[in-house]
Design a protein around this motif. Structure first.
Motif, PDB file in Angstrom:
ATOM      1  N   ASN A 176      -3.080  -6.000  -0.530  1.00  0.00           N
ATOM      2  CA  ASN A 176      -2.807  -7.009   0.487  1.00  0.00           C
ATOM      3  C   ASN A 176      -3.061  -8.378  -0.117  1.00  0.00           C
ATOM      4  O   ASN A 176      -3.544  -8.492  -1.228  1.00  0.00           O
ATOM      5  CB  ASN A 176      -3.671  -6.790   1.726  1.00  0.00           C
ATOM      6  N   LYS A 177      -2.749  -9.413   0.671  1.00  0.00           N
ATOM      7  CA  LYS A 177      -2.802 -10.742   0.074  1.00  0.00           C
ATOM      8  C   LYS A 177      -4.220 -11.268  -0.055  1.00  0.00           C
ATOM      9  O   LYS A 177      -4.447 -12.265  -0.722  1.00  0.00           O
ATOM     10  CB  LYS A 177      -1.947 -11.709   0.888  1.00  0.00           C
ATOM     11  N   ASP A 178      -5.205 -10.622   0.576  1.00  0.00           N
ATOM     12  CA  ASP A 178      -6.561 -11.167   0.549  1.00  0.00           C
ATOM     13  C   ASP A 178      -7.447 -10.545  -0.506  1.00  0.00           C
ATOM     14  O   ASP A 178      -8.498 -11.076  -0.807  1.00  0.00           O
ATOM     15  CB  ASP A 178      -7.231 -10.953   1.923  1.00  0.00           C
ATOM     16  N   MET A 179      -7.057  -9.383  -1.030  1.00  0.00           N
ATOM     17  CA  MET A 179      -7.951  -8.708  -1.974  1.00  0.00           C
ATOM     18  C   MET A 179      -7.200  -8.338  -3.238  1.00  0.00           C
ATOM     19  O   MET A 179      -5.974  -8.293  -3.262  1.00  0.00           O
ATOM     20  CB  MET A 179      -8.498  -7.423  -1.353  1.00  0.00           C
ATOM     21  N   GLU A 225      -5.719  -2.336  -5.806  1.00  0.00           N
ATOM     22  CA  GLU A 225      -6.374  -1.213  -6.476  1.00  0.00           C
ATOM     23  C   GLU A 225      -5.410  -0.052  -6.580  1.00  0.00           C
ATOM     24  O   GLU A 225      -4.699   0.256  -5.620  1.00  0.00           O
ATOM     25  CB  GLU A 225      -7.582  -0.758  -5.661  1.00  0.00           C
ATOM     26  N   ILE A 265     -13.043 -11.737   0.773  1.00  0.00           N
ATOM     27  CA  ILE A 265     -13.414 -10.349   1.048  1.00  0.00           C
ATOM     28  C   ILE A 265     -13.173  -9.492  -0.190  1.00  0.00           C
ATOM     29  O   ILE A 265     -12.399  -9.837  -1.071  1.00  0.00           O
ATOM     30  CB  ILE A 265     -12.657  -9.738   2.245  1.00  0.00           C
ATOM     31  N   LYS A 313       0.833  -1.198   0.000  1.00  0.00           N
ATOM     32  CA  LYS A 313       0.000   0.000   0.000  1.00  0.00           C
ATOM     33  C   LYS A 313       0.869   1.251   0.000  1.00  0.00           C
ATOM     34  O   LYS A 313       1.842   1.356   0.741  1.00  0.00           O
ATOM     35  CB  LYS A 313      -0.882  -0.035   1.243  1.00  0.00           C
ATOM     36  N   TYR A 358     -11.152  -4.728   4.807  1.00  0.00           N
ATOM     37  CA  TYR A 358      -9.893  -5.364   5.175  1.00  0.00           C
ATOM     38  C   TYR A 358      -9.563  -5.132   6.632  1.00  0.00           C
ATOM     39  O   TYR A 358      -8.827  -5.903   7.238  1.00  0.00           O
ATOM     40  CB  TYR A 358      -8.765  -4.832   4.297  1.00  0.00           C
TER      41      TYR A 358
END
Lengths: 255, 277
Positions: free
Chosen positions: A149-152, A155, B160, A91, B201
């Protein structure tokens, strides 16, 4: 130099060997060291130690997660300087991306990570629903991450928090885009970068440096552009002196 | 198989049937044969009529011993032989008992004073005081509990998105579910205050166990809609990036005991009596 001395501990069930680590040592993932300062070092009290990238705290120990060289910055920051070419989105980092497709309101951008990032067409300066930005597939765009991040899905945006472009957006008519290691990019982007200073003395050129290892260069002629690109790629593994001699030779026109 | 479902009523039906068919055949074919004067042909007619009847009987037992699903075969058979359709609309399914012994419940039907099963499953007999016991057939011995509007469910976050989080519903109240239902927690349903400044998040991560409440059952295509906009709802169990189970320190932060790193979650305020030391 700060030396961390540890003792060899033998116990009935297992053996823990703590090696002598100095700042500047090459460390591998899995190495463990604990911060027990000997009394001989008077200026450093047992204070809070900040673990930088490549280090992780595990209870009372500090574990090394990446292979590289241990660095230290006063007063209490330690980190591992590692060589890496594969980029992991983070980020706030500014990167150079290539637009790969347009779907509805979103551009898909290739940033060199594991998945493509999305860039909304409203995330440009002065863009509204009626006033769409002039972005085509294949364009180079300098933007920064707002979600990484690793989950999303990552952007990107081409504006800062005030809504101004601040140097970001589409660029790259002409010029050359090439890839270097992440370590070289960090050295180029450092505040007092010696490589940048040496390069500036050569000839005028435009350069855009992305944290994902991508560099774009444009100069007056194609030959000069190629010279700059080659110099940057080659000074990755050189010491400062070797680099300066090389630059001097090029500036004299012998290459 | 031939004798299993035989009962007195059926026997009597078939006996009447045979007589009826024979009379029919005699009346039609006999007229023809009288003119031809041959005993042989009469015997042939008799044997053919008997054969026909036996075929009909065998088919009827076959149909009877099969289950409810072949009722359409029974229907098809009916239309091919209209003269025997009156008594051959046989019930498919095991006969359970007579109406004098039990009352019919779910999964059964009545036929000729007997109760037959219409499902493949387990027989359940319930005694209800002075009335006759109720007999029913169920596929599963325990009834499936479905999440209802307003029920507190325990779910696991699977994916998510900046706009919502997808979950699998594991428990309704304290009953575990056999199948996992899917649910969605929208960004605006995560908490009650400052709904537009929620970051998914910082509220949930994949793998978290969350207590939520059902606000809508959803349409055919969409999942259950859930909300965590209460103090007692939210993340209950979460693992840090280092892999250790985290300890809640406030309503919006949890801390890993190994690395001491803090992570953001929307934490549920679990009542002290439910916490195990």
């Amino acid at each position: 130099m700060v030396c961390l001395f540890d003792c060899v501990i033998l116990s009935c069930f297992y053996v823990i060997i703590h090696l002598v680590y100095k700042v500047g040592d090459v460390l591998l993932p899995g190495d463990v060291f604990s911060f027990q300062m000997p009394e001989s070092i008077t200026d450093s009290k047992p204070e809070k130690v900040v673990c930088g990238p490549g280090l992780r705290r595990n209870g009372d120990e500090v574990l090394v997660c990446k292979s590289g060289i241990l660095r230290h910055k006063q007063p209490n920051l330690y980190w591992i300087d590692s060589q890496q070419r594969r980029y992991v989105p983070g980020k706030g980092e500014s990167v150079i991306g290539i637009i790969t497709s347009k779907s509805g309101d979103i551009f898909k951008v290739d940033v060199g990570g594991s998945e493509q990032a999305s860039l909304s067409y409203l995330a440009f300066e002065g863009a509204t629903k009626r006033n769409r930005p002039n972005v085509q597939v294949g364009d180079l765009v300098y933007s920064q991450f707002i979600i990484a991040n690793k989950d999303m899905e990552p952007e990107l945006v081409c504006i800062d928090s005030c809504g101004r472009a601040n140097g970001m957006g589409v660029f790259g008519a002409g010029g050359l885009l090439f890839k270097v290691s992440l370590g070289l990019v960090r050295r180029l982007l450092a505040p007092q970068s010696e490589i940048a200073k040496d390069l500036e003395k050569m000839f005028p050129f435009e350069i855009v440096v992305g944290m994902n290892g991508r560099v774009w260069v444009k100069s007056k002629t194609i030959q000069q552009t190629l010279i700059v690109a080659n110099l940057l790629e080659s000074c990755e593994n050189m010491t400062a002196q070797q680099r300066q001699t090389l630059f001097r030779r090029v500036a004299d026109g012998s290459i | 198989m031939f004798v299993r479902n035989w009962d007195e009523k059926l026997l009597s039906d078939l006996a009447i049937l045979m007589v009826f068919v024979r009379l029919l055949l005699y009346s039609t074919i006999g007229n023809v044969i009288d003119q031809q004067d041959s005993v042989y042909t009469k015997h042939v007619c008799l044997s053919t009529s008997v054969c026909l009847v036996m075929i009909v009987v065998v088919l009827s037992t076959l149909v009877e011993s099969s289950d409810c699903k072949s009722l359409d075969i029974c229907e098809k058979f009916k239309c091919f032989s209209p003269c025997v359709c009156i008594h051959l609309s046989l019930p498919a399914g095991d006969r359970l008992c007579s109406t004098e012994d039990c009352m019919p419940g779910t999964g059964v039907y009545l036929r000729h004073g007997y109760i037959y099963s219409s499902l493949a499953g387990y027989v359940l007999r319930k005694n209800e005081g002075e009335e006759l016991p109720v007999i029913s057939v169920v596929r599963e011995t325990e009834a499936q509990l479905l999440p209802d509007v307003g029920a507190i469910v325990t779910c696991k976050v699977t994916c998510i998105n900046p706009r919502f989080a997808k979950v699998h519903i594991l428990y309704v109240g304290s009953t575990p579910l056999k199948d996992r239902f899917r649910g969605t927690i929208r960004k605006e349903d995560v908490r009650a205050t400052e709904k537009d400044r929620v970051e998914t998040y910082k509220s949930f991560r994949p793998g978290d166990i969350v207590l939520a409440k059902v606000i809508s059952l959803g349409d055919v295509q969409s999942n259950y809609l859930l909300t965590t906009a209460e103090n007692e709802l939210g993340v209950v169990v979460a693992h840090s990036e280092a892999g250790a189970q985290m300890v809640p320190i406030s309503w919006c932060e949890m801390q890993c005991p190994r690395t001491h790193a803090k992570e953001f979650r929307k934490v549920a305020r679990v009542q002290p009596e439910y916490l195990q030391a």
